[in-house]
Scaffold this motif. Structure first.
Motif, PDB file in Angstrom:
ATOM      1  N   ARG A 295      21.218  65.485 114.531  1.00 22.09           N
ATOM      2  CA  ARG A 295      21.158  66.265 113.379  1.00 22.09           C
ATOM      3  C   ARG A 295      22.046  65.878 112.500  1.00 22.09           C
ATOM      4  O   ARG A 295      22.379  66.353 111.377  1.00 22.09           O
ATOM      5  CB  ARG A 295      21.565  67.616 113.730  1.00 22.09           C
ATOM      6  CG  ARG A 295      20.461  68.436 114.350  1.00 22.09           C
ATOM      7  CD  ARG A 295      19.143  68.688 113.651  1.00 22.09           C
ATOM      8  NE  ARG A 295      18.001  69.043 114.633  1.00 22.09           N
ATOM      9  CZ  ARG A 295      17.035  68.448 115.279  1.00 22.09           C
ATOM     10  NH1 ARG A 295      17.257  67.343 115.379  1.00 22.09           N
ATOM     11  NH2 ARG A 295      16.185  69.434 115.829  1.00 22.09           N
ATOM     12  N   ARG A 296      22.502  64.363 112.473  1.00 18.09           N
ATOM     13  CA  ARG A 296      23.319  64.004 111.447  1.00 18.09           C
ATOM     14  C   ARG A 296      22.766  63.826 110.069  1.00 18.09           C
ATOM     15  O   ARG A 296      23.293  64.158 108.930  1.00 18.09           O
ATOM     16  CB  ARG A 296      23.765  62.598 111.897  1.00 18.09           C
ATOM     17  CG  ARG A 296      24.909  62.667 113.190  1.00 18.09           C
ATOM     18  CD  ARG A 296      25.887  61.442 113.233  1.00 18.09           C
ATOM     19  NE  ARG A 296      25.224  60.168 112.961  1.00 18.09           N
ATOM     20  CZ  ARG A 296      25.214  59.291 114.268  1.00 18.09           C
ATOM     21  NH1 ARG A 296      25.620  59.609 115.296  1.00 18.09           N
ATOM     22  NH2 ARG A 296      24.474  58.203 113.990  1.00 18.09           N
ATOM     23  N   GLY A 297      21.412  63.189 110.150  1.00 20.03           N
ATOM     24  CA  GLY A 297      20.788  63.114 108.830  1.00 20.03           C
ATOM     25  C   GLY A 297      20.759  64.489 107.988  1.00 20.03           C
ATOM     26  O   GLY A 297      21.006  64.592 106.717  1.00 20.03           O
ATOM     27  N   LEU A 298      20.479  65.543 109.018  1.00 21.42           N
ATOM     28  CA  LEU A 298      20.281  67.015 108.227  1.00 21.42           C
ATOM     29  C   LEU A 298      21.519  67.440 107.684  1.00 21.42           C
ATOM     30  O   LEU A 298      21.690  67.842 106.843  1.00 21.42           O
ATOM     31  CB  LEU A 298      19.748  67.982 109.213  1.00 21.42           C
ATOM     32  CG  LEU A 298      19.650  69.483 108.582  1.00 21.42           C
ATOM     33  CD1 LEU A 298      18.657  69.441 107.648  1.00 21.42           C
ATOM     34  CD2 LEU A 298      18.894  70.228 110.161  1.00 21.42           C
ATOM     35  N   ALA A 299      22.643  67.134 108.669  1.00 19.29           N
ATOM     36  CA  ALA A 299      23.752  67.870 108.196  1.00 19.29           C
ATOM     37  C   ALA A 299      24.334  66.977 107.050  1.00 19.29           C
ATOM     38  O   ALA A 299      25.087  67.643 106.062  1.00 19.29           O
ATOM     39  CB  ALA A 299      24.883  67.395 109.276  1.00 19.29           C
ATOM     40  N   ALA A 300      24.287  65.465 106.892  1.00 19.00           N
ATOM     41  CA  ALA A 300      24.829  64.954 105.852  1.00 19.00           C
ATOM     42  C   ALA A 300      23.935  65.417 104.443  1.00 19.00           C
ATOM     43  O   ALA A 300      24.657  65.232 103.412  1.00 19.00           O
ATOM     44  CB  ALA A 300      24.765  63.402 106.064  1.00 19.00           C
ATOM     45  N   SER A 301      22.706  65.514 104.687  1.00 10.28           N
ATOM     46  CA  SER A 301      21.931  65.982 103.382  1.00 10.28           C
ATOM     47  C   SER A 301      22.586  67.454 102.777  1.00 10.28           C
ATOM     48  O   SER A 301      21.869  67.414 101.777  1.00 10.28           O
ATOM     49  CB  SER A 301      20.650  66.409 103.781  1.00 10.28           C
ATOM     50  OG  SER A 301      20.282  67.429 104.485  1.00 10.28           O
ATOM     51  N   PHE A 302      23.411  68.103 103.316  1.00  5.77           N
ATOM     52  CA  PHE A 302      23.805  69.304 102.828  1.00  5.77           C
ATOM     53  C   PHE A 302      24.761  68.967 101.427  1.00  5.77           C
ATOM     54  O   PHE A 302      24.841  69.756 100.488  1.00  5.77           O
ATOM     55  CB  PHE A 302      24.813  69.996 103.699  1.00  5.77           C
ATOM     56  CG  PHE A 302      23.909  71.133 104.414  1.00  5.77           C
ATOM     57  CD1 PHE A 302      23.658  72.348 104.284  1.00  5.77           C
ATOM     58  CD2 PHE A 302      23.145  70.536 105.821  1.00  5.77           C
ATOM     59  CE1 PHE A 302      23.020  73.024 105.032  1.00  5.77           C
ATOM     60  CE2 PHE A 302      22.487  71.421 106.461  1.00  5.77           C
ATOM     61  CZ  PHE A 302      22.110  72.647 106.190  1.00  5.77           C
ATOM     62  N   ALA A 303      25.552  67.798 101.507  1.00  5.34           N
ATOM     63  CA  ALA A 303      26.096  67.454 100.395  1.00  5.34           C
ATOM     64  C   ALA A 303      25.174  67.018  99.364  1.00  5.34           C
ATOM     65  O   ALA A 303      25.438  67.035  97.977  1.00  5.34           O
ATOM     66  CB  ALA A 303      26.944  66.176 100.614  1.00  5.34           C
ATOM     67  N   ASN A 304      24.072  66.256  99.842  1.00  4.68           N
ATOM     68  CA  ASN A 304      22.983  65.752  98.679  1.00  4.68           C
ATOM     69  C   ASN A 304      22.189  66.997  98.072  1.00  4.68           C
ATOM     70  O   ASN A 304      21.856  66.999  96.833  1.00  4.68           O
ATOM     71  CB  ASN A 304      22.103  64.904  99.250  1.00  4.68           C
ATOM     72  CG  ASN A 304      22.749  63.345  99.391  1.00  4.68           C
ATOM     73  OD1 ASN A 304      23.820  63.188  98.921  1.00  4.68           O
ATOM     74  ND2 ASN A 304      21.858  62.630  99.849  1.00  4.68           N
ATOM     75  N   MET A 305      22.078  68.333  98.871  1.00  3.07           N
ATOM     76  CA  MET A 305      21.519  69.430  98.309  1.00  3.07           C
ATOM     77  C   MET A 305      22.319  69.884  97.175  1.00  3.07           C
ATOM     78  O   MET A 305      21.586  70.709  96.196  1.00  3.07           O
ATOM     79  CB  MET A 305      21.363  70.498  99.465  1.00  3.07           C
ATOM     80  CG  MET A 305      20.378  69.867 100.507  1.00  3.07           C
ATOM     81  SD  MET A 305      20.479  71.103 102.214  1.00  3.07           S
ATOM     82  CE  MET A 305      20.342  72.568 101.713  1.00  3.07           C
ATOM     83  N   GLY A 306      23.837  69.810  97.188  1.00  2.33           N
ATOM     84  CA  GLY A 306      24.457  70.410  96.300  1.00  2.33           C
ATOM     85  C   GLY A 306      24.006  69.817  94.926  1.00  2.33           C
ATOM     86  O   GLY A 306      24.242  70.495  93.847  1.00  2.33           O
ATOM     87  N   GLY A 307      23.371  68.648  94.931  1.00  5.99           N
ATOM     88  CA  GLY A 307      22.846  67.903  93.417  1.00  5.99           C
ATOM     89  C   GLY A 307      21.882  68.767  92.727  1.00  5.99           C
ATOM     90  O   GLY A 307      22.125  69.496  91.633  1.00  5.99           O
ATOM     91  N   PRO A 308      20.771  69.019  93.445  1.00 10.26           N
ATOM     92  CA  PRO A 308      19.810  70.040  92.762  1.00 10.26           C
ATOM     93  C   PRO A 308      20.172  71.416  92.769  1.00 10.26           C
ATOM     94  O   PRO A 308      19.918  72.090  91.878  1.00 10.26           O
ATOM     95  CB  PRO A 308      18.545  69.780  93.625  1.00 10.26           C
ATOM     96  CG  PRO A 308      19.015  69.297  94.984  1.00 10.26           C
ATOM     97  CD  PRO A 308      20.164  68.356  94.662  1.00 10.26           C
ATOM     98  N   ALA A 309      21.026  72.017  93.575  1.00  5.30           N
ATOM     99  CA  ALA A 309      21.493  73.192  93.357  1.00  5.30           C
ATOM    100  C   ALA A 309      22.428  73.289  92.206  1.00  5.30           C
ATOM    101  O   ALA A 309      22.220  74.305  91.440  1.00  5.30           O
ATOM    102  CB  ALA A 309      22.143  73.698  94.838  1.00  5.30           C
ATOM    103  N   GLY A 310      23.085  72.438  91.867  1.00  4.09           N
ATOM    104  CA  GLY A 310      24.050  72.223  90.907  1.00  4.09           C
ATOM    105  C   GLY A 310      23.396  72.301  89.545  1.00  4.09           C
ATOM    106  O   GLY A 310      23.421  72.786  88.319  1.00  4.09           O
ATOM    107  N   ALA A 311      22.050  71.526  89.838  1.00  2.00           N
ATOM    108  CA  ALA A 311      21.244  71.283  88.581  1.00  2.00           C
ATOM    109  C   ALA A 311      20.501  72.584  88.188  1.00  2.00           C
ATOM    110  O   ALA A 311      20.423  72.835  86.912  1.00  2.00           O
ATOM    111  CB  ALA A 311      20.359  70.406  88.831  1.00  2.00           C
TER     112      ALA A 311
END
Length: 455
Positions: free
Chosen positions: A150-166
């Motif tokens: 589940r490393r891909g899913l886990a690391a994507s939480f950092a990238n999810m912050g981009g659109p959430a911040g947007a």
């Protein structure tokens, strides 16, 4: 040991949520600047310039933050690989929150003249350094706490912050943009920046509760037992992984160009075409909200079939859509504008961006992973997101403005093809052993064993 397993699962959930919330707050600050640069900074900090030149100057200050990001990746990556991931994440968040708060207090050109854009650029530099160190730490904290499958899913939480911040940035800015024009330009635009101090307090509360990365802690304990002396992480990254850094940068550039064009250039371009500011900001907010969910979906797909197939498909699809996307924006139709944002971000960009955090991080060994991953990603960000709005605006102006966006579409197409080629040259990393000091860089080298890592 069920009790221990349950504790590890709880800690993983806490770390994943911390990566998401922390990144969302950081990117709220960073992307708020991009939206403000598209909508108001040209009028407030570059008074006296014609509209096109003012917009180009505003985007140039936007680019400054991206140019500073590799520096932040190097500095915070060094200490993140030497001291620990957690402490650097606390420091980057503090710098980002304070610099954004300062932007909300800055006097404009009419008040202090040329010092206004100078101070704006200085604050943007601090933002760039801070976010340059943020991404690597947030991605690695989640990645290195995660089960292997589940490393891909886990690391994507950092990238999810981009659109959430947007979403947060455009929603708050959009709320205040509904004020009468004079009030918005006078004080309304400042409030979203001043709110950063409250977000900083909340983010620090969340981030201080997580534990250090177990992979990093194990490496540190090993060095203490053996008395091993390690070279500077930057030296290690440049000596052992130069090809990986280049492939990470070029592999990620397509996703970041597309993201940046939609987040900044298209906002300004749509206003020039006659769309209402509230309409454009709403379209951006809706697409970013959907983006939060499609990023982990594509990341989870990469955990099953691999990072490369998902990202290459996304890059080729983005290249094919380069001309149709801007044609939708140029149509003048509100519905087609929304469609362009929904296709561009939640579908095309997310297919490249969702697996990207794991894709880049898995290229590097533990003792240089923060530095190497940060440098690769931030170079991609500088080459892509930092330059794209400025270059696109210049290309459009050279073509005569209006709906003459063919050269901008061609630029996007070429960059996405470059990304697809770079990704194709890497070795699939989803089964990489994170404890190993080597990494799967290019197709000429052999992958290492799979770690049995369960939670």
């Amino acid at each position: 040991m069920p009790t221990n397993d349950a504790a590890r699962r709880r800690q993983f959930r806490r770390v994943a949520s911390s990566s998401f919330i922390g990144s969302a707050i950081e990117y709220y600050d960073f992307l708020l600047y991009g939206a403000a640069a598209s909508l108001v900074f040209n009028e407030l900090f570059f008074t006296g310039l014609d509209p096109v030149t003012g917009t180009i100057a505003s985007f140039a200050t936007l680019a400054v933050g991206y140019v500073a990001r590799p520096l932040g990746g190097i500095v915070f990556g060094h200490f993140g690989d030497k001291v620990g991931r957690k402490s650097m994440l606390v420091l980057t968040m503090t710098l980002m929150g304070l610099s954004s708060f300062v932007i909300g207090l800055l006097p404009t050109y009419d008040t202090i003249g040329v010092w206004a854009p100078v101070l704006l650029v200085a604050a943007r530099l601090v933002q760039g350094v801070a976010v340059g160190g943020e991404w690597g730490g947030a991605a690695l904290m989640a990645l290195e706490h995660a089960p292997a499958n589940r490393r891909g899913l886990a690391a994507s939480f950092a990238n999810m912050g981009g659109p959430a911040g947007a979403v947060l940035a455009t929603a708050v800015l959009g709320l205040f943009s509904a004020l009468p024009e004079e009030q918005f330009l006078s004080w309304g635009w400042r409030v979203p920046f001043l709110l950063s101090i409250l977000l900083l307090a909340f983010g620090m509360f969340i981030r201080l509760k997580v534990t250090e990365s177990p992979v990093f802690a194990e490496a540190q304990a090993h060095d203490r037992r053996t008395g091993a002396k390690r070279k500077a992480p930057l030296f290690t990254a440049l000596r052992r992984y130069p090809k990986n850094i280049a492939l990470a940068a070029f592999g990620g550039v397509g996703a970041l160009v597309l993201q940046s064009l939609l987040a900044t250039f298209v906002l300004s371009h749509a206003l020039d075409l006659g769309y209402q500011r509230s309409t454009v900001l709403t379209a951006q907010t809706v697409s970013s909200a959907l983006h939060i969910f499609t990023i982990p979906a594509f990341a989870l797909l990469s955990d099953r079939i691999g990072r490369k197939p998902v990202m290459i498909t996304g890059a080729l699809a983005s290249a094919a859509a380069a001309f149709p996307l801007l044609a939708l924006v140029n149509s003048g139709s509100t519905g087609l504008l929304f469609l362009a944002f929904v296709i561009g971000n939640p579908l095309l960009q997310a297919s490249m961006y969702g697996p990207m955090a794991a894709f880049i991080s898995e290229m590097f060994g533990t003792r240089a992973r923060y530095t190497g991953a940060s440098l690769g990603y931030q170079l991609a960000s500088t080459l892509g997101a930092g330059v794209a709005p400025l270059l696109a605006t210049t290309l459009l102006a050279s073509a005569g403005g209006g709906t003459h966006t063919a050269t901008v579409s061609l630029f996007l197409l070429v960059v996405c093809l470059i990304s697809a080629g770079a990704i194709a040259l890497t070795k699939e990393g989803k089964d990489t052993d994170l404890d190993a000091e080597s990494a799967p860089p290019t197709t000429q080298e052999t992958p290492h064993s799979v770690r049995a890592n369960t939670v």
